[in-house]
Design a protein around this motif. Sequence first.
Motif, short mmCIF file in Angstrom:
data_model
loop_
_atom_site.label_atom_id
_atom_site.label_comp_id
_atom_site.label_asym_id
_atom_site.label_seq_id
_atom_site.Cartn_x
_atom_site.Cartn_y
_atom_site.Cartn_z
N ARG A 44 -4.16 12.57 -36.32
CA ARG A 44 -3.37 13.80 -36.31
C ARG A 44 -2.08 13.53 -35.56
NH1 ARG A 44 -3.61 19.24 -37.11
NH2 ARG A 44 -2.44 20.61 -35.70
N GLU A 73 1.43 15.01 -34.04
CA GLU A 73 2.03 16.26 -33.59
C GLU A 73 3.40 15.97 -33.00
OE1 GLU A 73 -1.43 19.10 -32.08
OE2 GLU A 73 -1.53 17.12 -31.12
N SER A 84 3.04 19.39 -37.33
CA SER A 84 1.84 18.57 -37.23
C SER A 84 1.32 18.26 -38.62
CB SER A 84 0.75 19.28 -36.41
OG SER A 84 0.28 20.42 -37.10
#
Length: 238
Positions: free
Chosen positions: A221, A223, A233
């Motif tokens: 992930r 961001e 994100s």
Amino acid sequence: MNADYVFAAPTRPSVAIAKESRRFPVRRIFCVGLNYAAHAREMRKAQDQGQGSEKEPPPFFFAKPADALVESGGAIPYPSLTQNLHHEIELVAALGGGGADIPADEALSHVFGYAAGVDLTRRDLQAAARAAGLPWDMSKGFDNSAPIGAIRPAAEIGHPARGRIALSVNGAPRQQGDLSDMILGVAEIVSVLSRFVALAPGDLIFTGTPSGVGPLLPGDRAEGEVEGVGAVSVTIEN
């Protein structure tokens, strides 16, 4: 007069506007390459296998298709044909005006607002194309290659010329810089780009990335944030 198409016309890509129900219709996506000196050195070092260069190339332009946009918070599949997907956090300028040969001192009047975006790059395809002297469109303009956050109107936040720009992966810092590190500021970018093409409302410009670019793997992930502008994100699916 209504056009009679042979199949249903695709929906026009658009981006959310912060705190509004209206959306920003997207016409084209332009990007600035090597607009932070540290990133230019980073890419030159990788290209030259550590030998470096006394003079870095100037910033330049390339494009992505408008339907490469991905709304912030989305999940995308790991792209095909690559083993080295990279993240690049960027300030994105969204144009509400346009024209050709725009003077730099008038350029910011054509900017509707700003967002945080990520230029996803198939770095191995890019390197192979560069080595062969071929265009590297497919390393940049692939499906889902342009995650973007909500646009903040310039009427609300002004025209950011400095402030933190950063990206983390799974909570670990990767990229960090300042908008003041850009070689070409937004006004110069709009002015110079308008000499190549006539700009128009709905055009987005990804303005370049600081150093620290690196790989994303399935399950990661990413961001990102641009101080005073917003966040973005994206999750890479397993």
